[in-house]
Write a protein that holds these residues in place. Sequence first.
Motif, PDB file in Angstrom:
ATOM      1  N   GLY A 116       0.832  -1.190   0.000  1.00 60.78           N
ATOM      2  CA  GLY A 116       0.000   0.000   0.000  1.00 60.78           C
ATOM      3  C   GLY A 116       0.865   1.238   0.000  1.00 60.78           C
ATOM      4  O   GLY A 116       2.012   1.221  -0.448  1.00 60.78           O
ATOM      5  N   VAL A 117       0.346   2.311   0.553  1.00 59.01           N
ATOM      6  CA  VAL A 117       1.057   3.587   0.517  1.00 59.01           C
ATOM      7  C   VAL A 117       2.398   3.523   1.240  1.00 59.01           C
ATOM      8  O   VAL A 117       3.350   4.195   0.841  1.00 59.01           O
ATOM      9  CB  VAL A 117       0.170   4.730   1.051  1.00 59.01           C
ATOM     10  N   VAL A 118       2.526   2.696   2.267  1.00 63.15           N
ATOM     11  CA  VAL A 118       3.811   2.567   2.963  1.00 63.15           C
ATOM     12  C   VAL A 118       4.858   1.976   2.007  1.00 63.15           C
ATOM     13  O   VAL A 118       6.017   2.388   2.022  1.00 63.15           O
ATOM     14  CB  VAL A 118       3.672   1.728   4.250  1.00 63.15           C
ATOM     15  N   THR A 119       4.452   1.066   1.149  1.00 62.56           N
ATOM     16  CA  THR A 119       5.359   0.521   0.135  1.00 62.56           C
ATOM     17  C   THR A 119       5.808   1.624  -0.817  1.00 62.56           C
ATOM     18  O   THR A 119       6.985   1.701  -1.184  1.00 62.56           O
ATOM     19  CB  THR A 119       4.682  -0.616  -0.651  1.00 62.56           C
ATOM     20  N   ILE A 120       4.888   2.480  -1.201  1.00 61.68           N
ATOM     21  CA  ILE A 120       5.231   3.607  -2.079  1.00 61.68           C
ATOM     22  C   ILE A 120       6.262   4.502  -1.394  1.00 61.68           C
ATOM     23  O   ILE A 120       7.251   4.907  -2.014  1.00 61.68           O
ATOM     24  CB  ILE A 120       3.965   4.386  -2.478  1.00 61.68           C
ATOM     25  N   LEU A 121       6.060   4.799  -0.120  1.00 61.66           N
ATOM     26  CA  LEU A 121       7.026   5.617   0.619  1.00 61.66           C
ATOM     27  C   LEU A 121       8.389   4.936   0.684  1.00 61.66           C
ATOM     28  O   LEU A 121       9.435   5.586   0.530  1.00 61.66           O
ATOM     29  CB  LEU A 121       6.515   5.908   2.025  1.00 61.66           C
ATOM     30  N   ARG A 122       8.406   3.634   0.874  1.00 58.69           N
ATOM     31  CA  ARG A 122       9.675   2.893   0.902  1.00 58.69           C
ATOM     32  C   ARG A 122      10.369   2.931  -0.453  1.00 58.69           C
ATOM     33  O   ARG A 122      11.595   3.029  -0.524  1.00 58.69           O
ATOM     34  CB  ARG A 122       9.427   1.437   1.289  1.00 58.69           C
ATOM     35  N   ARG A 123       9.608   2.854  -1.516  1.00 58.97           N
ATOM     36  CA  ARG A 123      10.180   2.918  -2.856  1.00 58.97           C
ATOM     37  C   ARG A 123      10.834   4.279  -3.107  1.00 58.97           C
ATOM     38  O   ARG A 123      11.911   4.358  -3.696  1.00 58.97           O
ATOM     39  CB  ARG A 123       9.108   2.647  -3.914  1.00 58.97           C
ATOM     40  N   ILE A 124      10.179   5.330  -2.684  1.00 58.43           N
ATOM     41  CA  ILE A 124      10.737   6.676  -2.835  1.00 58.43           C
ATOM     42  C   ILE A 124      12.038   6.781  -2.055  1.00 58.43           C
ATOM     43  O   ILE A 124      13.061   7.246  -2.578  1.00 58.43           O
ATOM     44  CB  ILE A 124       9.724   7.743  -2.362  1.00 58.43           C
ATOM     45  N   ASP A 125      12.013   6.346  -0.812  1.00 56.78           N
ATOM     46  CA  ASP A 125      13.201   6.385   0.039  1.00 56.78           C
ATOM     47  C   ASP A 125      14.338   5.590  -0.600  1.00 56.78           C
ATOM     48  O   ASP A 125      15.488   6.058  -0.652  1.00 56.78           O
ATOM     49  CB  ASP A 125      12.851   5.839   1.421  1.00 56.78           C
ATOM     50  N   TRP A 126      14.039   4.408  -1.092  1.00 53.56           N
ATOM     51  CA  TRP A 126      15.027   3.557  -1.742  1.00 53.56           C
ATOM     52  C   TRP A 126      15.666   4.287  -2.924  1.00 53.56           C
ATOM     53  O   TRP A 126      16.884   4.310  -3.083  1.00 53.56           O
ATOM     54  CB  TRP A 126      14.378   2.258  -2.205  1.00 53.56           C
ATOM     55  N   ALA A 127      14.848   4.888  -3.781  1.00 52.95           N
ATOM     56  CA  ALA A 127      15.356   5.565  -4.965  1.00 52.95           C
ATOM     57  C   ALA A 127      16.264   6.730  -4.599  1.00 52.95           C
ATOM     58  O   ALA A 127      17.328   6.908  -5.203  1.00 52.95           O
ATOM     59  CB  ALA A 127      14.182   6.044  -5.830  1.00 52.95           C
ATOM     60  N   PHE A 128      15.876   7.529  -3.611  1.00 53.65           N
ATOM     61  CA  PHE A 128      16.676   8.698  -3.263  1.00 53.65           C
ATOM     62  C   PHE A 128      17.976   8.320  -2.570  1.00 53.65           C
ATOM     63  O   PHE A 128      18.963   9.038  -2.684  1.00 53.65           O
ATOM     64  CB  PHE A 128      15.877   9.663  -2.401  1.00 53.65           C
ATOM     65  N   LYS A 129      17.999   7.200  -1.888  1.00 53.51           N
ATOM     66  CA  LYS A 129      19.246   6.755  -1.249  1.00 53.51           C
ATOM     67  C   LYS A 129      20.190   6.099  -2.251  1.00 53.51           C
ATOM     68  O   LYS A 129      21.376   5.946  -1.958  1.00 53.51           O
ATOM     69  CB  LYS A 129      18.930   5.768  -0.106  1.00 53.51           C
ATOM     70  N   ARG A 130      19.669   5.708  -3.409  1.00 51.16           N
ATOM     71  CA  ARG A 130      20.461   5.012  -4.433  1.00 51.16           C
ATOM     72  C   ARG A 130      20.299   5.711  -5.779  1.00 51.16           C
ATOM     73  O   ARG A 130      19.684   5.163  -6.709  1.00 51.16           O
ATOM     74  CB  ARG A 130      20.006   3.560  -4.551  1.00 51.16           C
ATOM     75  N   PRO A 131      20.846   6.913  -5.926  1.00 52.80           N
ATOM     76  CA  PRO A 131      20.614   7.658  -7.174  1.00 52.80           C
ATOM     77  C   PRO A 131      21.197   6.989  -8.418  1.00 52.80           C
ATOM     78  O   PRO A 131      20.781   7.315  -9.526  1.00 52.80           O
ATOM     79  CB  PRO A 131      21.269   9.014  -6.905  1.00 52.80           C
ATOM     80  N   ASP A 132      22.134   6.050  -8.253  1.00 53.20           N
ATOM     81  CA  ASP A 132      22.695   5.349  -9.422  1.00 53.20           C
ATOM     82  C   ASP A 132      21.840   4.153  -9.850  1.00 53.20           C
ATOM     83  O   ASP A 132      22.072   3.597 -10.928  1.00 53.20           O
ATOM     84  CB  ASP A 132      24.119   4.882  -9.134  1.00 53.20           C
ATOM     85  N   ALA A 133      20.913   3.728  -9.005  1.00 49.00           N
ATOM     86  CA  ALA A 133      20.073   2.566  -9.339  1.00 49.00           C
ATOM     87  C   ALA A 133      19.155   2.908 -10.498  1.00 49.00           C
ATOM     88  O   ALA A 133      18.716   4.039 -10.655  1.00 49.00           O
ATOM     89  CB  ALA A 133      19.264   2.150  -8.123  1.00 49.00           C
ATOM     90  N   GLN A 134      18.891   1.904 -11.291  1.00 50.92           N
ATOM     91  CA  GLN A 134      17.997   2.127 -12.433  1.00 50.92           C
ATOM     92  C   GLN A 134      16.875   1.140 -12.386  1.00 50.92           C
ATOM     93  O   GLN A 134      15.931   1.146 -12.967  1.00 50.92           O
ATOM     94  CB  GLN A 134      18.780   1.994 -13.739  1.00 50.92           C
TER      95      GLN A 134
END
Length: 134
Positions: A116-134
């Motif tokens: 749910g929305v908590v997963t979305i928040l985790r995805r955002i956090d993950w992306a910003f902590k790993r700017p090289d990830a694609q």
Amino acid sequence: MPLFLDEDYKALEERGVTFVEDETHRFFVIQGYKLPEGVYKQDYCDVLIVIPNNYPQAGNDMLWTNPRLVRTDGKAIPQTNEPGGGDNRMFQGDEFCRWSRHWNQGASVWRPGKDGVVTILRRIDWAFKRPDAQ
């Protein structure tokens, strides 16, 4: 029609997330998202997520930021758009720059009935902590 379920709104409230919604475009915009220290020149940004029509059976695919984020080390952020780039989104007169991040494999696949929305928040956090990830 609300974008989320009642329990999602409760989870956002419990986490102190400030947001606005545009139900017509299905935009969920987090205001003042705190970025990881030392990674970006900005401390905060606004994050736009498009919530699919079949939520919660499906989750977000990409995200968009305002302003365009710039890394402190000067490296480019892969799979992101500059202002004026294709598939950027406009919301309340501001341009949000696309981050193409796809969570459709392995442990990151959306799990209907569990995510749910908590997963979305985790995805955002993950992306910003790993700017090289694609």
